[in-house]
Design a protein around this motif. Structure first.
Motif, mmCIF file in Angstrom:
data_model
loop_
_atom_site.group_PDB
_atom_site.id
_atom_site.type_symbol
_atom_site.label_atom_id
_atom_site.label_comp_id
_atom_site.label_asym_id
_atom_site.label_seq_id
_atom_site.Cartn_x
_atom_site.Cartn_y
_atom_site.Cartn_z
ATOM 1 N N ALA A 1 0.908 -1.261 0.010
ATOM 2 C CA ALA A 1 -0.004 -0.033 0.029
ATOM 3 C C ALA A 1 0.913 1.298 -0.166
ATOM 4 C CB ALA A 1 -1.096 -0.110 1.202
ATOM 5 N N GLY A 2 0.337 2.147 -0.918
ATOM 6 C CA GLY A 2 1.359 3.400 -0.766
ATOM 7 C C GLY A 2 2.603 3.460 -1.378
ATOM 8 N N SER A 3 3.037 2.441 -2.006
ATOM 9 C CA SER A 3 4.140 2.324 -2.720
ATOM 10 C C SER A 3 4.450 3.121 -4.185
ATOM 11 C CB SER A 3 4.614 0.741 -2.557
ATOM 12 O OG SER A 3 3.736 0.178 -3.738
ATOM 13 N N LEU A 4 3.716 3.026 -4.596
ATOM 14 C CA LEU A 4 3.511 3.708 -5.879
ATOM 15 C C LEU A 4 3.855 5.308 -6.200
ATOM 16 C CD1 LEU A 4 0.665 2.019 -8.172
ATOM 17 C CD2 LEU A 4 3.073 1.214 -7.759
ATOM 18 N N GLN A 5 4.839 5.656 -6.838
ATOM 19 C CA GLN A 5 5.179 7.079 -6.692
ATOM 20 C C GLN A 5 5.034 7.654 -8.223
ATOM 21 O OE1 GLN A 5 6.031 8.857 -4.298
ATOM 22 N NE2 GLN A 5 5.890 7.192 -3.032
ATOM 23 N N PRO A 6 4.641 9.015 -8.711
ATOM 24 C CA PRO A 6 4.403 9.368 -9.995
ATOM 25 C C PRO A 6 5.925 9.286 -10.476
ATOM 26 C CG PRO A 6 3.675 11.049 -8.316
ATOM 27 C CD PRO A 6 4.424 10.002 -7.735
ATOM 28 N N GLY A 7 6.161 8.854 -11.880
ATOM 29 C CA GLY A 7 7.445 8.680 -12.643
ATOM 30 C C GLY A 7 7.437 9.612 -13.670
ATOM 31 N N TYR A 8 6.943 9.142 -14.681
ATOM 32 C CA TYR A 8 7.164 10.079 -15.976
ATOM 33 C C TYR A 8 5.727 9.997 -16.712
ATOM 34 C CZ TYR A 8 9.024 5.799 -18.182
ATOM 35 O OH TYR A 8 8.721 4.501 -18.727
ATOM 36 N N ALA A 9 5.654 10.608 -17.707
ATOM 37 C CA ALA A 9 4.795 10.441 -18.957
ATOM 38 C C ALA A 9 5.086 10.573 -20.272
ATOM 39 C CB ALA A 9 3.526 11.594 -18.381
ATOM 40 N N GLY A 10 4.347 9.811 -21.109
ATOM 41 C CA GLY A 10 4.670 9.995 -22.397
ATOM 42 C C GLY A 10 3.358 10.177 -23.179
ATOM 43 N N ILE A 11 3.553 10.833 -24.497
ATOM 44 C CA ILE A 11 2.070 10.900 -25.252
ATOM 45 C C ILE A 11 2.479 10.430 -26.507
ATOM 46 C CG2 ILE A 11 0.730 12.857 -26.309
ATOM 47 C CD1 ILE A 11 1.993 14.833 -24.304
ATOM 48 N N ARG A 12 1.365 9.458 -26.587
ATOM 49 C CA ARG A 12 0.980 8.734 -27.876
ATOM 50 C C ARG A 12 0.564 9.791 -29.184
ATOM 51 N NH1 ARG A 12 -1.653 6.336 -24.116
ATOM 52 N NH2 ARG A 12 -0.886 4.204 -23.171
ATOM 53 N N PRO A 13 1.310 9.558 -30.215
ATOM 54 C CA PRO A 13 1.033 10.469 -31.247
ATOM 55 C C PRO A 13 -0.217 9.849 -32.210
ATOM 56 C CG PRO A 13 2.933 9.611 -32.109
ATOM 57 C CD PRO A 13 2.575 8.952 -30.607
ATOM 58 N N LYS A 14 -1.385 9.797 -31.767
ATOM 59 C CA LYS A 14 -2.440 9.280 -32.544
ATOM 60 C C LYS A 14 -3.213 9.754 -33.546
ATOM 61 C CE LYS A 14 -3.769 6.021 -29.079
ATOM 62 N NZ LYS A 14 -3.816 4.712 -29.757
ATOM 63 N N ILE A 15 -3.534 9.082 -34.572
ATOM 64 C CA ILE A 15 -4.437 9.609 -35.658
ATOM 65 C C ILE A 15 -6.148 9.010 -35.438
ATOM 66 C CG2 ILE A 15 -2.744 10.703 -37.299
ATOM 67 C CD1 ILE A 15 -2.867 7.879 -38.786
ATOM 68 N N SER A 16 -6.362 8.403 -34.510
ATOM 69 C CA SER A 16 -7.553 8.032 -34.131
ATOM 70 C C SER A 16 -8.034 8.545 -32.897
ATOM 71 C CB SER A 16 -7.648 6.486 -34.196
ATOM 72 O OG SER A 16 -6.661 5.848 -33.379
ATOM 73 N N GLY A 17 -9.182 8.663 -32.628
ATOM 74 C CA GLY A 17 -9.559 9.536 -31.048
ATOM 75 C C GLY A 17 -10.037 8.685 -30.466
ATOM 76 N N PRO A 18 -10.833 8.993 -29.273
ATOM 77 C CA PRO A 18 -11.205 8.069 -28.224
ATOM 78 C C PRO A 18 -12.483 7.503 -28.926
ATOM 79 C CG PRO A 18 -11.084 10.501 -27.346
ATOM 80 C CD PRO A 18 -10.930 10.508 -28.771
ATOM 81 N N ASN A 19 -12.541 5.992 -28.327
ATOM 82 C CA ASN A 19 -13.898 5.395 -28.976
ATOM 83 C C ASN A 19 -13.809 4.894 -30.329
ATOM 84 O OD1 ASN A 19 -14.876 5.411 -26.132
ATOM 85 N ND2 ASN A 19 -15.693 7.544 -26.843
ATOM 86 N N GLU A 20 -12.531 5.042 -30.882
ATOM 87 C CA GLU A 20 -12.364 4.632 -32.226
ATOM 88 C C GLU A 20 -11.301 3.534 -32.114
ATOM 89 O OE1 GLU A 20 -13.113 9.062 -34.604
ATOM 90 O OE2 GLU A 20 -11.052 7.890 -34.497
ATOM 91 N N PRO A 21 -11.514 2.595 -33.196
ATOM 92 C CA PRO A 21 -10.623 1.635 -33.218
ATOM 93 C C PRO A 21 -9.035 2.301 -33.621
ATOM 94 C CG PRO A 21 -12.467 1.055 -34.543
ATOM 95 C CD PRO A 21 -12.532 2.492 -34.254
ATOM 96 N N ALA A 22 -7.979 1.629 -33.025
ATOM 97 C CA ALA A 22 -6.869 2.240 -33.029
ATOM 98 C C ALA A 22 -6.584 1.884 -34.463
ATOM 99 C CB ALA A 22 -5.534 1.534 -32.252
ATOM 100 N N ALA A 23 -5.919 3.310 -35.103
ATOM 101 C CA ALA A 23 -5.367 3.450 -36.319
ATOM 102 C C ALA A 23 -4.106 2.710 -36.676
ATOM 103 C CB ALA A 23 -5.339 4.935 -36.860
ATOM 104 N N ASP A 24 -3.915 2.319 -37.952
ATOM 105 C CA ASP A 24 -2.560 1.574 -38.348
ATOM 106 C C ASP A 24 -1.672 2.923 -38.585
ATOM 107 O OD1 ASP A 24 -0.885 -0.359 -39.071
ATOM 108 O OD2 ASP A 24 -1.832 -0.645 -41.051
ATOM 109 N N PHE A 25 -0.347 2.333 -38.588
ATOM 110 C CA PHE A 25 0.702 3.277 -39.094
ATOM 111 C C PHE A 25 0.378 3.812 -40.585
ATOM 112 C CE2 PHE A 25 4.299 0.327 -36.865
ATOM 113 C CZ PHE A 25 3.970 1.290 -35.739
ATOM 114 N N ARG A 26 0.554 5.081 -40.439
ATOM 115 C CA ARG A 26 0.139 5.750 -41.842
ATOM 116 C C ARG A 26 1.367 6.435 -42.505
ATOM 117 N NH1 ARG A 26 -4.598 10.184 -43.261
ATOM 118 N NH2 ARG A 26 -3.636 11.012 -45.333
ATOM 119 N N ILE A 27 1.877 5.817 -43.640
ATOM 120 C CA ILE A 27 3.147 6.201 -44.315
ATOM 121 C C ILE A 27 2.625 6.404 -45.755
ATOM 122 C CG2 ILE A 27 5.396 5.579 -45.071
ATOM 123 C CD1 ILE A 27 5.423 3.558 -42.729
#
Length: 373
Positions: free
Chosen positions: A309-335
């Motif tokens: 209990a209580g052992s988790l500490q905030p670490g870091y964050a990343g951001i995913r560069p998405k081209i699909s939004g909330p509640n949409e199927p995850a988009a494929d790589f687009r090249i």
């Protein structure tokens, strides 16, 4: 026109994918310059992820993500072994903690097999606990070819090979304007430098859509909408009680914006948890959200009831560069090459999120082949 420098290839973005693309082009004999707005390589998504080598399990059959993840994973293990880059094929358990999740495991196994992942197997609760005694589950899938890698060591190796082949990386170099013309693309940087390139690869990750919007001569219809899914990570002091990575089995009905709050182990044996999925408006908030600690703790306790209990500490964050939004199927790589948008010499890489790190070498070869076709 005498203030315009002629360049063969420009790659925008010195993350792991941009460096892999630049390396592939340089090894193919092209003159390559990488333009990076930050002070060093890999300061965006490439340094703010789980550093996992993915097997290629979850992606739709026939997708670029499925194909390039499997190709890239095989290439990456070989590349790291040959060059002494720290990595470990530690394996992963996808754990079901209720009957609904357990019922979905065979479908995940089938999808993985169709993607070319041929070493996975279903485990009973007893078999899973024999491997990881601290675990709690009703069933699990074992993925032996999932692993972890030193992403910065990988990027340094890619940069070194690029430079040995005559390429270069220019940091503190922000691209502010691009103009398509008959000879390729004119690129202007924040300090006023103008470069006429025969080939430009937009590998700007989180900023790829913004870069595309600055290209005069590229029709708006060829630029997707950008979405940003922040992933928070929490850490814990002490060594991990698990040898393998632990991923919760996804809800069979859920769109895979992320893979659940999983437990990963780094090369030093330290444990971290995440990422979650937090939709945000921009690409600049890399502060872990401490208020999500209770949510993380509850999610982790589903498969590790012994979490202190209580052992988790905030670490870091990343951001995913998405081209699909909330509640949409995850988009494929687009090249998108010239055949897609009509701009000579331009390749746009959109939505290069996970498994981008795993797929990096395969993505490099894919883009190099697209350009030479």
């Amino acid at each position: 026109m005498n203030d315009i420098e002629q360049v063969d290839c420009i790659v925008i973005g010195a993350g792991v994918v941009g460096l892999a693309v630049a390396r592939a082009l340089a090894l193919a004999g092209r003159e390559v310059m990488v333009l990076e707005r930050e002070a060093g390589i890999g300061m965006g998504t490439s340094s703010r992820n789980s550093e996992v080598i993915h097997a290629g399990i979850y992606y739709p059959e026939g997708s670029l993500k499925a194909r390039l993840c499997v190709e890239g994973r095989k290439a990456l293990y070989g590349y790291c072994a040959e060059r002494g880059i720290a990595h470990k094929a530690c394996g992963k358990l996808i754990v079901a903690t209720n009957a609904a999740q357990a019922a979905g495991l065979p479908a995940i196994l089938d999808k993985a097999t169709r993607n070319g992942v041929d070493d996975m197997r279903l485990l009973s609760r007893e078999e899973a606990l024999a491997l990881e005694p601290a675990l709690e589950c009703v069933a699990a899938l074992l993925s032996p070819s999932t692993g972890i890698v030193d992403s910065h060591g990988l990027m340094l190796a890619l940069q070194g090979e690029l430079e040995n082949a005559g390429g270069m990386v220019a940091c503190h170099t922000e691209v502010v304007r691009l103009q398509a013309n008959a000879d390729g693309v004119l690129v202007e940087t924040a300090d006023g430098t103008r470069l006429q390139a025969r080939t430009v690869v937009n590998a700007a990750g989180l900023h790829a859509v913004a870069i595309a919007q600055r290209i005069e001569g590229l029709a708006q219809e060829h630029i997707p909408k950008a979405y940003f899914a922040k992933g928070n990570y929490f850490t814990m002091s002490g060594r991990s009680p698990f040898e393998r990575l632990i991923y919760p089995a996804p809800d069979p009905q859920a769109h895979l914006a992320g893979l659940g709050i999983h437990l990963t182990v780094d090369l030093g044996g330290q444990v971290k948890f995440g990422p979650d999925v937090q939709w945000v408006d921009g690409a600049d908030d890399f502060q872990a959200d401490a208020s999500r600690a209770a949510e993380f703790e509850a999610a982790v306790r589903c498969y590790w009831p012994g979490l202190p209990a209580g052992s988790l500490q905030p670490g870091y964050a990343g951001i995913r560069p998405k081209i699909s939004g909330p509640n949409e199927p995850a988009a494929d790589f687009r090249i998108d090459g010239p055949a897609a948008h009509g701009v000579v010499g331009l390749v746009n890489m959109f939505g290069i999120e996970s498994p981008g790190l795993t797929s990096s070498l395969a993505l490099g070869d894919y883009v190099a082949n697209l350009i030479s076709a």
